[in-house]
Scaffold this active site. Structure first.
Site, PDB file in Angstrom:
ATOM      1  N   ASP A  83       4.390   2.792   7.322  1.00 26.15           N
ATOM      2  CA  ASP A  83       4.122   1.306   6.673  1.00 26.15           C
ATOM      3  C   ASP A  83       5.499   1.268   5.904  1.00 26.15           C
ATOM      4  O   ASP A  83       5.943   2.243   5.455  1.00 26.15           O
ATOM      5  CB  ASP A  83       3.045   1.507   5.402  1.00 26.15           C
ATOM      6  CG  ASP A  83       2.756   0.934   4.292  1.00 26.15           C
ATOM      7  OD1 ASP A  83       2.393  -0.136   4.726  1.00 26.15           O
ATOM      8  OD2 ASP A  83       2.383   0.876   3.080  1.00 26.15           O
ATOM      9  N   ASP A 105       9.921  -3.306   7.313  1.00 26.60           N
ATOM     10  CA  ASP A 105      10.310  -4.662   6.355  1.00 26.60           C
ATOM     11  C   ASP A 105      11.735  -4.923   5.984  1.00 26.60           C
ATOM     12  O   ASP A 105      12.119  -4.490   5.352  1.00 26.60           O
ATOM     13  CB  ASP A 105       9.349  -3.839   5.034  1.00 26.60           C
ATOM     14  CG  ASP A 105       9.264  -5.161   3.778  1.00 26.60           C
ATOM     15  OD1 ASP A 105       9.883  -5.705   4.430  1.00 26.60           O
ATOM     16  OD2 ASP A 105       9.034  -5.257   2.569  1.00 26.60           O
ATOM     17  N   ASP A 276      -5.335   0.564  -0.589  1.00 28.35           N
ATOM     18  CA  ASP A 276      -4.701   1.783  -0.815  1.00 28.35           C
ATOM     19  C   ASP A 276      -5.110   2.681  -2.017  1.00 28.35           C
ATOM     20  O   ASP A 276      -6.425   2.806  -2.925  1.00 28.35           O
ATOM     21  CB  ASP A 276      -3.290   2.051  -0.978  1.00 28.35           C
ATOM     22  CG  ASP A 276      -2.475   3.207  -0.983  1.00 28.35           C
ATOM     23  OD1 ASP A 276      -3.353   3.929  -1.461  1.00 28.35           O
ATOM     24  OD2 ASP A 276      -1.381   3.342  -1.465  1.00 28.35           O
TER      25      ASP A 276
HETATM   26 ZN   LIG Z   1       2.453  -2.642   1.629  1.00 31.35          ZN
END
Ligand SMILES: [Zn+2]
Length: 331
Positions: A83, A105, A276
């Site tokens: 992630d 990202d 999460d």
């Molecule tokens: Zn995220």
């Protein structure tokens, strides 16, 4: 079964108009709960490691847990996903460690806080795609910055969270998403439509003004074949928060993303839904209740077992709600 790529799992989800939950994992009990649920539901599963998980558990231990899951559940299709990586180097390190999918990202700079330019995002994401695809590893990109449309703020979680984002960054522009996908060849694309990381997502139940399914629909129309990803998509179950507070916690009563909104998002091209906070809340509620009811117990296995049960229930619920149950039979 060896690990499988994100693309393979999400292609299958798209064929069946479903989405696959991606659960963040840090420890043994989480991986056991998630995999047990996926096995029972005969569903493929995405286990992801955030930067916080990577520094808390470290990659060698996470790798050992994933290896354990592959041995214990030999027929379960598992994607191991990194992630939020904010530099290509982080993604390359994960690829070397054996992840079958990485998120580059580039919507934020290497500090994980400063919104970047479109050009920067395209450059770093393309670098990762060219290496990852040569090795059969999938890549998720992000366009737009996650954050609340109510407050204009992005919650920080595990070192990821935009600071000083422009309001326009908080809603992904469909044309930019199209251009980004064309230039980078990402396998999946995280978009911003009003969801945010952390427990405080909405001050009141979300409306079209604060969770823009219209914008999601526009992005899907422009990119009908792209697997869209929703971050910050926990439901923040009120009863669970109340239970935490009943047993001594102090969590503000806020609102998450309702299951009905997630199901609508799935009809609009969302194929990966990150969860999460909901597992974190479930663990905390289970432990607080257990400690209160069994003050004499000091064997960690006794109370950690209750967390597994609580997480397992959420995982089963999401796999069913997202249409993922039964899909493993097709892989
Ligand atoms: Zn995220």
């Amino acid at each position: 079964m060896a690990l499988i790529s994100l693309k393979k799992i999400l292609d299958l989800a798209a064929e069946h108009s479903a989405a696959i939950p991606a659960f963040n994992v840090n420890n043994l009990e989480q991986i056991q709960a998630i995999c047990e649920a996926a096995q029972e539901m005969n569903a493929p599963i995405i286990l992801q490691a955030s930067s916080g998980a990577r520094s808390y558990a470290t990659i060698p231990f996470l790798k050992g847990l994933i290896q354990g899951a592959l041995e214990k559940y030999p027929n379960l299709p598992i994607c191991w996903h990194q992630d939020h990586g904010h530099t290509p180097e982080i993604c390359f390190e994960s690829i070397r460690a054996g992840f079958s999918s990485v998120m580059m990202d580039g919507s934020l700079l290497a500090d994980g806080k400063t919104p970047s330019s479109f050009e920067h995002n395209v450059t770093v994401t393309s670098q990762v795609v060219s290496v990852a695809h040569a090795l059969g590893v999938s890549v998720e990109g992000e366009i737009g910055c996650l954050g609340s449309l109510e407050t204009g703020l992005a919650g920080d979680e595990d070192g990821t969270g935009a600071q000083n984002a422009h309001f326009s960054d908080l809603l992904t522009d469909p044309e930019m998403a199209y251009e980004f996908a064309l230039k980078t060849h990402v396998d999946a694309l995280a978009i911003a439509i009003g969801t945010s990381h952390g427990v405080s997502k909405f001050q009141k139940p979300p409306t079209e003004e604060t969770l823009s399914l219209t914008r999601l629909s526009e992005i899907h129309q422009r990119l009908p074949n792209m697997h869209l990803v929703l971050h910050g998509a926990s439901t923040v179950d009120r009863a669970t928060v109340e239970k935490i507070n009943q047993y001594g916690g102090a969590i503000p009563l806020t609102y998450g993303v309702p299951i009905s909104a997630l199901q609508k998002a799935i009809t609009l091209g969302v194929r990966k839904i990150n969860i999460d906070t909901d597992l974190r809340l479930a663990v905390t509620a289970a432990i607080r209740e257990y400690f209160y009811q069994h003050p004499e117990v000091f064997d960690p296995r006794s109370y950690l077992k209750t967390t597994r049960i609580a997480m397992h229930k959420i995982c089963c619920d999401r796999l069913i709600a997202f249409g993922a149950a039964g899909l493993a039979a097709h892989l």
